[in-house]
Design an enzyme around this catalytic site. Structure first.
Site, PDB file in Angstrom:
ATOM      1  N   ASP A   1      -1.938   0.287   3.308  1.00  0.00           N
ATOM      2  CA  ASP A   1      -0.992  -0.418   2.449  1.00  0.00           C
ATOM      3  C   ASP A   1      -1.699  -1.133   1.301  1.00  0.00           C
ATOM      4  OD1 ASP A   1       1.695  -1.625   1.925  1.00  0.00           O
ATOM      5  OD2 ASP A   1       0.659  -3.482   2.469  1.00  0.00           O
TER       6      ASP A   1
ATOM      7  N   GLU B   1      -1.876   3.818  -0.362  1.00  0.00           N
ATOM      8  CA  GLU B   1      -0.844   3.467  -1.340  1.00  0.00           C
ATOM      9  C   GLU B   1      -1.523   2.839  -2.556  1.00  0.00           C
ATOM     10  OE1 GLU B   1       3.040   0.518  -1.871  1.00  0.00           O
ATOM     11  OE2 GLU B   1       1.315  -0.089  -0.652  1.00  0.00           O
TER      12      GLU B   1
END
Length: 499
Positions: free
Chosen positions: A209, A245
């Site tokens: 993330d 990401e």
């Protein structure tokens, strides 16, 4: 760095936390992203859970996906769970660690790997690590976790005051998410333990993330940390798949590929402004092939073992349905393009049905529509202020051969016939018409050609020298192939293997 990593892994082995060997992971293919709370409830509390995913594995297998990516499953004070309280546990609303073990075991039996969302940029402000670090700052002492977070003696951008003392901490995403100090060697050792722990429970990959926030604006440091994470995971399991990401521009993404990470999501090609949606709406896709071939070549030049991760939408974006004007033919056209691209494509749960959702994040994470009967669905996130526009769910679309669901099934099945698409080298072809997306993909001496027609009204014929003598692997949308010529009705495509 390598000496440091070797020391960590040796320590883990001595502690009995590092398994001697891992079973070979299932082959990579299409990833399916799941927000657990909105997927399937198994115990009647209205909240999706791990047992619910187990109960729906027949459905996931029918889609043909090879990976499921679970958004964070750890204990958290928030509904989305990106502010973690305990990295070694499962949120009680989702189930138990035993449930997770059953899920990974059941997935492996079906050739599906489990990818876990791993949040290493920040924790919850209620995490015991952070509370202890704040106490240490308040009492001017040094403890185990004091250097695990970023503290400052003065105010500044994205800094939040510790109550009762003159120290501030960094939290790029808000005061409830304090940022980790990723330079801390003891914190990195803890992260190595976390990675190893979940791999020992059957995890075959990690979605990382918010990687651009690891060291905001310092791409070399971010790439170095990504390299540490990748080396740690692959030292345990060489087949472990890591995808990051990096919601940023192409140049930055390419810099981060220097870490050697398997994939970074292709954000520039996604969303309403990306090439897949724009091509689907215009009915013109010839430039998609050249653009994707160029992008794949640039990735390969930086990191030869890395592959693209194309997608259209995810949990932070408006649903693909809205981008594509709520018209099934447009949704089919976009899927025809991105699901046959080289790399590891990702489908966001419900995209294959045409689910709606825009505005607040909660609206983008509405319950999976299993049928038109609302009783089969989970409760919506509390702050959601939109109703689901889709009425026909899995039950209704399952029996309709022309449904969006069955289009996705056919496309993914077609893709699975060509293993070259995972790691192969892409070369664009001139299909002779703006509506034709044509290219070859070569891996380990084997080459396939993909020819797709995204026009919604014209039947097109494509005859290329490269197709002579090719073997038809499969097609979709009524496409046919004979004697080196593809006959492509509106919204159709083929994959052939070249001699």
């Amino acid at each position: 760095m390598r000496k440091f990593l070797s020391g960590i892994l040796s320590l883990l082995l001595l502690m009995g936390l590092l398994p001697a060997a891992y079973a070979e992971e299932p082959a990579l293919g299409v990833t399916y992203e799941i927000f657990v709370a909105s997927f399937q409830d198994s115990d009647g509390d209205g909240i999706g859970d791990l047992q619910g995913i187990i109960d729906r594995l027949d459905y996931l297998q029918s889609l043909g996906v090879r990976q499921i990516w679970l958004m964070p499953i750890h204990p958290s004070p928030s509904y989305h769970k990106y502010d973690v309280l305990d990295y070694y546990a499962v949120d009680p609303s989702y189930g138990t660690l035993d449930d997770f073990d059953r899920l990974t075991a059941a997935c492996k039996e079906r050739g599906i790997r489990v990818i876990l969302d791993l949040v290493l940029n920040h924790s919850s402000s209620s995490h015991p690590w952070f509370l202890a670090a704040c106490d240490d700052k308040f009492f001017s002492r040094t403890g185990k976790t004091t250097d695990w977070y970023v503290f400052y003696p003065e105010e500044g951008n994205a800094r939040h005051k510790i109550s009762g003392c003159s120290w501030w901490y960094e939290g790029q995403f808000g005061s409830h998410m304090p940022d980790f100090n990723l330079d801390s060697e003891s914190l990195r050792a803890e992260f190595a333990k976390i990675i190893t722990f979940w791999q020992s429970h059957g995890v075959g990959g990690f979605r990382l993330d918010a990687v651009t926030s690891y060291y905001t604006g310092a791409n070399a440091s971010t790439a170095d940390f990504l390299r540490f994470v990748c080396e740690t995971a692959k030292a345990n399991d060489p087949d472990c798949y890591l995808v990051g990401e990096a919601w940023t521009d192409e140049a930055t993404i390419l810099t981060l590929y220097e870490s050697g990470i398997d994939s970074l999501f292709n954000f520039p090609a996604s969303d309403s402004t990306g090439r897949f949606v724009k091509a689907a709406l215009a009915g013109k896709s010839s430039t998609v092939a050249s653009a994707q071939a160029d992008w794949n070549a640039r990735i390969r030049a930086v990191s030869p073992a890395s592959v693209d991760a194309p997608f259209v939408s995810n949990h932070d974006m408006a649903r693909a349905r809205g981008m594509l004007r709520s018209k099934v033919p447009n949704e089919k056209a976009a899927a025809l393009l991105y699901l046959l691209m080289p790399g590891v494509p990702t489908v966001y749960y419900g995209e294959e049905l045409g689910m709606s959702g825009s505005g607040s994040d909660e609206n983008k994470r509405l319950p999976m529509v299993w049928s038109s009967d609302a009783a089969t669905q989970c409760k919506a996130p509390a702050a959601a202020d939109q109703a689901q526009r889709l009425t026909d769910g899995v039950a209704e679309q399952d029996s309709d051969p022309d449904s969006l669901l069955n289009w996705y099934r056919q496309l993914i099945a077609l893709r699975n016939l060509a293993p070259e698409l995972t790691r192969g080298e892409m070369t664009a072809l001139d299909g002779g018409n703006d509506a034709i997306c044509a290219y070859t993909v070569t891996d380990a001496g084997s080459t396939v050609a993909i020819i797709s027609n995204v026009s919604q009204k014209d039947t097109l014929t494509v005859s290329l020298d490269v197709l002579r003598g090719a073997e038809l692997l499969g097609g979709i949308g009524g496409a046919a192939f004979a004697d080196g010529t593809a006959n492509l009705p509106p919204l159709s495509g083929i994959i052939v293997r070249l001699p």
